[in-house]
Design a protein around this motif. Structure first.
Motif, PDB file in Angstrom:
ATOM      1  N   LEU A  63       0.850  -1.204   0.000  1.00  0.00           N
ATOM      2  CA  LEU A  63       0.000   0.000   0.000  1.00  0.00           C
ATOM      3  C   LEU A  63       0.883   1.250   0.000  1.00  0.00           C
ATOM      4  O   LEU A  63       0.600   2.231  -0.699  1.00  0.00           O
ATOM      5  CB  LEU A  63      -0.927  -0.007   1.229  1.00  0.00           C
ATOM      6  N   THR A  64       1.957   1.210   0.787  1.00  0.00           N
ATOM      7  CA  THR A  64       2.869   2.367   0.865  1.00  0.00           C
ATOM      8  C   THR A  64       3.588   2.560  -0.475  1.00  0.00           C
ATOM      9  O   THR A  64       3.789   3.697  -0.913  1.00  0.00           O
ATOM     10  CB  THR A  64       3.872   2.186   2.023  1.00  0.00           C
ATOM     11  N   HIS A  65       3.969   1.447  -1.126  1.00  0.00           N
ATOM     12  CA  HIS A  65       4.569   1.571  -2.467  1.00  0.00           C
ATOM     13  C   HIS A  65       3.610   2.308  -3.405  1.00  0.00           C
ATOM     14  O   HIS A  65       4.012   3.192  -4.154  1.00  0.00           O
ATOM     15  CB  HIS A  65       4.852   0.188  -3.064  1.00  0.00           C
ATOM     16  N   ALA A  66       2.344   1.900  -3.368  1.00  0.00           N
ATOM     17  CA  ALA A  66       1.363   2.489  -4.291  1.00  0.00           C
ATOM     18  C   ALA A  66       1.128   3.963  -3.964  1.00  0.00           C
ATOM     19  O   ALA A  66       1.177   4.827  -4.858  1.00  0.00           O
ATOM     20  CB  ALA A  66       0.051   1.709  -4.212  1.00  0.00           C
ATOM     21  N   ILE A  67       0.900   4.263  -2.685  1.00  0.00           N
ATOM     22  CA  ILE A  67       0.573   5.653  -2.311  1.00  0.00           C
ATOM     23  C   ILE A  67       1.776   6.572  -2.534  1.00  0.00           C
ATOM     24  O   ILE A  67       1.646   7.663  -3.105  1.00  0.00           O
ATOM     25  CB  ILE A  67       0.058   5.714  -0.852  1.00  0.00           C
TER      26      ILE A  67
ATOM     27  N   HIS B   7       9.513  -4.070   8.078  1.00  0.00           N
ATOM     28  CA  HIS B   7       9.381  -2.953   7.140  1.00  0.00           C
ATOM     29  C   HIS B   7       7.925  -2.543   6.894  1.00  0.00           C
ATOM     30  O   HIS B   7       7.581  -1.359   6.895  1.00  0.00           O
ATOM     31  CB  HIS B   7      10.078  -3.329   5.838  1.00  0.00           C
ATOM     32  N   GLY B   8       7.068  -3.534   6.681  1.00  0.00           N
ATOM     33  CA  GLY B   8       5.660  -3.218   6.423  1.00  0.00           C
ATOM     34  C   GLY B   8       5.011  -2.531   7.612  1.00  0.00           C
ATOM     35  O   GLY B   8       4.198  -1.607   7.466  1.00  0.00           O
ATOM     36  N   MET B   9       5.391  -2.971   8.793  1.00  0.00           N
ATOM     37  CA  MET B   9       4.830  -2.386  10.023  1.00  0.00           C
ATOM     38  C   MET B   9       5.303  -0.946  10.200  1.00  0.00           C
ATOM     39  O   MET B   9       4.518  -0.050  10.529  1.00  0.00           O
ATOM     40  CB  MET B   9       5.299  -3.260  11.203  1.00  0.00           C
ATOM     41  N   ALA B  10       6.608  -0.734   9.967  1.00  0.00           N
ATOM     42  CA  ALA B  10       7.145   0.632  10.090  1.00  0.00           C
ATOM     43  C   ALA B  10       6.472   1.557   9.078  1.00  0.00           C
ATOM     44  O   ALA B  10       6.098   2.693   9.390  1.00  0.00           O
ATOM     45  CB  ALA B  10       8.660   0.613   9.877  1.00  0.00           C
ATOM     46  N   ASN B  11       6.284   1.053   7.858  1.00  0.00           N
ATOM     47  CA  ASN B  11       5.578   1.848   6.846  1.00  0.00           C
ATOM     48  C   ASN B  11       4.154   2.152   7.296  1.00  0.00           C
ATOM     49  O   ASN B  11       3.658   3.265   7.124  1.00  0.00           O
ATOM     50  CB  ASN B  11       5.506   1.074   5.526  1.00  0.00           C
ATOM     51  N   ALA B  12       3.500   1.151   7.855  1.00  0.00           N
ATOM     52  CA  ALA B  12       2.099   1.322   8.266  1.00  0.00           C
ATOM     53  C   ALA B  12       1.973   2.426   9.309  1.00  0.00           C
ATOM     54  O   ALA B  12       0.999   3.191   9.307  1.00  0.00           O
ATOM     55  CB  ALA B  12       1.557   0.009   8.821  1.00  0.00           C
ATOM     56  N   ILE B  13       2.952   2.518  10.193  1.00  0.00           N
ATOM     57  CA  ILE B  13       2.898   3.548  11.237  1.00  0.00           C
ATOM     58  C   ILE B  13       3.210   4.929  10.656  1.00  0.00           C
ATOM     59  O   ILE B  13       2.537   5.916  10.944  1.00  0.00           O
ATOM     60  CB  ILE B  13       3.871   3.197  12.401  1.00  0.00           C
ATOM     61  N   MET B  14       4.220   4.984   9.803  1.00  0.00           N
ATOM     62  CA  MET B  14       4.657   6.297   9.302  1.00  0.00           C
ATOM     63  C   MET B  14       3.768   6.844   8.179  1.00  0.00           C
ATOM     64  O   MET B  14       3.664   8.060   7.996  1.00  0.00           O
ATOM     65  CB  MET B  14       6.102   6.203   8.796  1.00  0.00           C
ATOM     66  N   LEU B  15       3.144   5.946   7.413  1.00  0.00           N
ATOM     67  CA  LEU B  15       2.438   6.376   6.197  1.00  0.00           C
ATOM     68  C   LEU B  15       1.393   7.483   6.412  1.00  0.00           C
ATOM     69  O   LEU B  15       1.460   8.527   5.749  1.00  0.00           O
ATOM     70  CB  LEU B  15       1.816   5.156   5.488  1.00  0.00           C
ATOM     71  N   PRO B  16       0.413   7.298   7.332  1.00  0.00           N
ATOM     72  CA  PRO B  16      -0.598   8.367   7.430  1.00  0.00           C
ATOM     73  C   PRO B  16      -0.020   9.699   7.900  1.00  0.00           C
ATOM     74  O   PRO B  16      -0.490  10.769   7.478  1.00  0.00           O
ATOM     75  CB  PRO B  16      -1.616   7.821   8.448  1.00  0.00           C
ATOM     76  N   LEU B  17       1.038   9.635   8.725  1.00  0.00           N
ATOM     77  CA  LEU B  17       1.655  10.876   9.205  1.00  0.00           C
ATOM     78  C   LEU B  17       2.367  11.601   8.061  1.00  0.00           C
ATOM     79  O   LEU B  17       2.269  12.821   7.921  1.00  0.00           O
ATOM     80  CB  LEU B  17       2.663  10.563  10.330  1.00  0.00           C
ATOM     81  N   VAL B  18       3.058  10.826   7.241  1.00  0.00           N
ATOM     82  CA  VAL B  18       3.753  11.419   6.090  1.00  0.00           C
ATOM     83  C   VAL B  18       2.719  11.964   5.091  1.00  0.00           C
ATOM     84  O   VAL B  18       2.901  13.037   4.511  1.00  0.00           O
ATOM     85  CB  VAL B  18       4.692  10.386   5.428  1.00  0.00           C
ATOM     86  N   MET B  19       1.620  11.240   4.912  1.00  0.00           N
ATOM     87  CA  MET B  19       0.577  11.725   3.991  1.00  0.00           C
ATOM     88  C   MET B  19       0.042  13.076   4.457  1.00  0.00           C
ATOM     89  O   MET B  19      -0.137  14.002   3.657  1.00  0.00           O
ATOM     90  CB  MET B  19      -0.577  10.708   3.911  1.00  0.00           C
TER      91      MET B  19
END
Lengths: 193, 143
Positions: free
Chosen positions: A4-8, A85-97
């Motif tokens: 999901l993070t790759h796509a977004i 990696h997927g977990m770290a992305n999951a946590i950071m993704l909405p904040l970065v968005m």
């Protein structure tokens, strides 16, 4: 969540282009539909098959565009704290968005729509902010943690400085749509803790 | 043979402008601190636009100096590009990482330290515009 993070991040990267947009947006549609099913029914072959397709499409998306600050921060979190990696992305993704929102809101409107959020009749800024909300709702649906505290990340200056040092030199951060200063990285990590 | 440049009349104009930019950057506490952290001898090589079209910046050991031409010592980092693309980059109109990805900028050595300064390009663009105005190069400012 890595897919999901790759796509977004592929869709919002400074290298975004129409073919990657198409791949990324459909990957998001598949993930938002089939990830909850695959998690709740691990034997559901259709859901798992669609997740494999989505992950491939998301990878094809970001191969052309690179990613952004969620990946850069996730790499640092993986290196120093061993967070998957997927977990770290999951946590950071909405904040970065949310951090990136002001730079190109129209991209986030497309993402919110692909996530199945009801953007009809909403203002562009409201629709864009619904993208991060959509990611948070998906995470809740599959029972993921929302904080780095759960992985033992410390909020003292020294611990944060090591993370910021690594993330600021990460190759992916330069593809983020908004320039990320070291002070911004400190703030993003603090928010995630 | 020198190519035709979009922004510059000859190979000397861009070097005059870029050295003026670095003089101003040295006087700026935030930018000079950032450059000192890079701690490299950097050659900005625009010789595709003429043999004299290059300058170097030495920001090793807590000092910053800049001068025309290739440095006498072997540079830690060489960035080779056209003088027009350099102008776009200092004007914050060309993302340096994307330019490297697309081979508009060719890098020899580690560019990680310098690329960490990419967020400062917004500020660099402001002082670059001041430098261009002071040199009567206002017509070169990218709107």
């Amino acid at each position: 969540m890595d897919a999901l993070t790759h796509a977004i991040e592929g869709i919002t990267s400074i290298g975004a282009e129409p073919i990657s947009d198409a791949l990324g947006l459909h990957a998001i549609r598949l993930i938002s539909t089939f990830l909850p099913v695959a998690v709740q029914q691990p034997d559901n072959i259709e859901a798992r098959g669609n997740m494999l397709i989505a992950a491939t499409m998301a990878a094809m998306c970001f191969c052309n565009t690179m990613t952004g600050a969620a990946h850069a921060t996730a790499h640092a979190l993986g290196a120093i704290y061993g967070i998957p990696h997927g977990m770290a992305n999951a946590i950071m993704l909405p904040l970065v968005m949310e951090f990136n929102l002001e730079e190109n809101p129209e991209r986030y409107v497309m993402i919110a729509d692909a996530l199945g959020m009801n953007v009809e009749g909403q203002s562009p800024s409201t629709s864009a902010s619904m993208a991060a909300q959509g990611v948070r709702e998906l995470k809740k649906l599959i029972g993921l943690s929302d904080t780095l505290k759960d992985f033992g990340v410390e909020s003292d200056q020294d611990s944060l400085t090591s993370l910021v040092e690594l993330a600021s030199g990460d190759g992916q951060i330069s593809y983020n749509p908004r320039y990320v200063e070291e002070s911004d990285l400190f703030e993003l990590f603090k928010q995630a803790i | 043979m020198e190519g035709v440049m979009e922004y510059w009349k000859d190979q000397y104009e861009p070097i005059t402008a870029f050295l003026a930019l670095f003089e101003k950057a040295k006087a700026d506490p935030e930018l000079s601190e950032g450059l000192k952290k890079v701690n490299q001898l950097i050659w900005f090589d625009y010789t595709e636009d003429g043999p004299e079209c290059s300058f170097h910046v030495d920001c090793r050991n807590g000092n910053i100096s800049s001068a025309k031409g290739k440095p006498s010592e072997e540079p830690d980092l060489t960035m080779s590009l056209s003088a027009d693309d350099a102008h776009r980059s200092w004007s914050n109109k060309l993302n340096p990482v994307m330019a490297i990805t697309r081979k508009k900028i060719r890098v020899k050595g580690s560019a990680t330290g310098l690329l960490k300064l990419a967020p400062k390009l917004k500020k660099v663009a402001v002082i670059y515009e001041q430098a261009l105005n002071e040199l009567n190069f206002s017509d070169k400012i990218i709107k």
